[in-house]
Design a protein around this motif. Structure first.
Motif, short mmCIF file in Angstrom:
data_model
loop_
_atom_site.label_atom_id
_atom_site.label_comp_id
_atom_site.label_asym_id
_atom_site.label_seq_id
_atom_site.Cartn_x
_atom_site.Cartn_y
_atom_site.Cartn_z
N LEU A 51 -14.97 9.63 -17.11
CA LEU A 51 -14.49 10.92 -17.59
C LEU A 51 -12.99 10.83 -17.81
O LEU A 51 -12.25 10.39 -16.93
N ARG A 52 -12.53 11.24 -19.00
CA ARG A 52 -11.10 11.21 -19.33
C ARG A 52 -10.60 12.62 -19.59
O ARG A 52 -11.25 13.39 -20.30
N PHE A 53 -9.44 12.93 -19.00
CA PHE A 53 -8.82 14.24 -19.18
C PHE A 53 -7.33 14.02 -19.43
O PHE A 53 -6.63 13.44 -18.60
N ASP A 54 -6.85 14.50 -20.58
CA ASP A 54 -5.45 14.30 -20.96
C ASP A 54 -4.59 15.34 -20.24
O ASP A 54 -4.41 16.46 -20.71
N VAL A 55 -4.06 14.94 -19.11
CA VAL A 55 -3.26 15.84 -18.28
C VAL A 55 -1.94 16.16 -18.97
O VAL A 55 -1.50 17.31 -19.00
N ALA A 56 -1.31 15.17 -19.54
CA ALA A 56 0.03 15.34 -20.12
C ALA A 56 0.04 16.31 -21.30
O ALA A 56 1.04 16.98 -21.53
N HIS A 57 -1.06 16.40 -22.06
CA HIS A 57 -1.07 17.24 -23.26
C HIS A 57 -2.03 18.41 -23.18
O HIS A 57 -2.33 19.02 -24.21
N SER A 58 -2.52 18.74 -22.01
CA SER A 58 -3.46 19.85 -21.88
C SER A 58 -2.72 21.18 -22.00
O SER A 58 -1.78 21.44 -21.25
N PRO A 63 -0.65 24.93 -16.26
CA PRO A 63 0.75 25.31 -16.06
C PRO A 63 1.58 24.08 -15.69
O PRO A 63 1.06 23.13 -15.10
N GLU A 64 2.84 24.10 -16.03
CA GLU A 64 3.70 22.92 -15.83
C GLU A 64 3.76 22.43 -14.39
O GLU A 64 3.66 21.23 -14.14
N PRO A 65 3.91 23.32 -13.37
CA PRO A 65 3.95 22.80 -11.99
C PRO A 65 2.64 22.12 -11.59
O PRO A 65 2.65 21.10 -10.90
N VAL A 66 1.51 22.67 -12.05
CA VAL A 66 0.21 22.07 -11.74
C VAL A 66 0.10 20.72 -12.43
O VAL A 66 -0.39 19.74 -11.84
N ARG A 67 0.57 20.62 -13.67
CA ARG A 67 0.54 19.36 -14.41
C ARG A 67 1.33 18.28 -13.67
O ARG A 67 0.86 17.16 -13.50
N GLN A 68 2.53 18.63 -13.18
CA GLN A 68 3.36 17.66 -12.47
C GLN A 68 2.70 17.19 -11.18
O GLN A 68 2.70 16.00 -10.87
N ARG A 69 2.13 18.14 -10.42
CA ARG A 69 1.46 17.76 -9.16
C ARG A 69 0.22 16.93 -9.43
O ARG A 69 -0.08 15.98 -8.70
N LEU A 70 -0.52 17.24 -10.51
CA LEU A 70 -1.73 16.49 -10.86
C LEU A 70 -1.37 15.06 -11.27
O LEU A 70 -2.07 14.12 -10.91
N LEU A 71 -0.30 14.90 -12.01
CA LEU A 71 0.13 13.56 -12.40
C LEU A 71 0.51 12.74 -11.16
O LEU A 71 0.26 11.54 -11.10
N ARG A 72 1.09 13.41 -10.16
CA ARG A 72 1.46 12.73 -8.93
C ARG A 72 0.21 12.40 -8.10
O ARG A 72 0.07 11.32 -7.54
N LEU A 73 -0.72 13.36 -8.03
CA LEU A 73 -1.94 13.17 -7.24
C LEU A 73 -2.87 12.12 -7.84
O LEU A 73 -3.60 11.46 -7.11
N GLY A 74 -2.85 11.98 -9.17
CA GLY A 74 -3.75 11.05 -9.85
C GLY A 74 -3.52 9.61 -9.46
O GLY A 74 -4.45 8.81 -9.42
N GLY A 75 -2.29 9.24 -9.18
CA GLY A 75 -1.96 7.89 -8.75
C GLY A 75 -2.35 6.85 -9.79
O GLY A 75 -1.95 6.92 -10.95
N ARG A 76 -3.15 5.88 -9.38
CA ARG A 76 -3.53 4.77 -10.26
C ARG A 76 -4.55 5.19 -11.31
O ARG A 76 -4.82 4.44 -12.24
#
Length: 140
Positions: free
Chosen positions: A39-46, A50-63
């Motif tokens: 499953l692929r989800f484009d976090v950066a361009h969704s 909201p921006e704070p959620v996007r930043q935390r999700l990018l951090r949580l996603g890790g590898r």
């Protein structure tokens, strides 16, 4: 629309599913049938995050986050493709919910009170007295 939290929903079109053969033991079924789901989800361009959620999700996603900001979740725990699809989607939603939760406020360091310091030192002195009494008596 897939409802993640009361305020966040993502559209079905934002998710991309690819099917592949699962790895590991399993005999004929695993060698012939494409039951694993990627499953692929484009976090950066969704547009729905909201921006704070996007930043935390990018951090949580890790590898699991690619260089372009795409979150990739591979599910192959189950024997059927449908169960793996559900598993991958539930793992994605759980990650987004975790990112949507606001971080706890930072801890403000405090100093121990005078009373707690006094009690601690009295307890240490009492314990030292007990240990001192265990020694051999003086030979006077």
């Amino acid at each position: 629309m897939i409802r993640v939290t009361p305020r966040i929903s993502i559209e079905d079109s934002e998710l991309q599913e690819d099917f592949l053969r699962a790895s590991g033991a399993g005999g004929q079924n695993i060698q012939k049938v494409e039951t694993a789901v990627q499953l692929r989800f484009d976090v950066a361009h969704s547009p729905n995050l909201p921006e704070p959620v996007r930043q935390r999700l990018l951090r949580l996603g890790g590898r699991r986050i690619t260089g372009e900001g795409v979150l990739v979740i591979t599910a192959q725990r189950h024997r059927t493709q449908a169960r793996n699809r559900e598993d991958a989607l539930e793992r994605l939603l759980e990650l987004i919910r975790e990112a949507a939760a606001p971080p706890p406020p930072p801890r403000r360091p405090t100093k121990p009170t005078l009373g707690s310091k006094t009690r601690r030192l009295e307890g240490k002195a009492k314990r030292g007295d007990v240990k001192r009494m265990r020694g051999r008596p003086d030979q006077d």
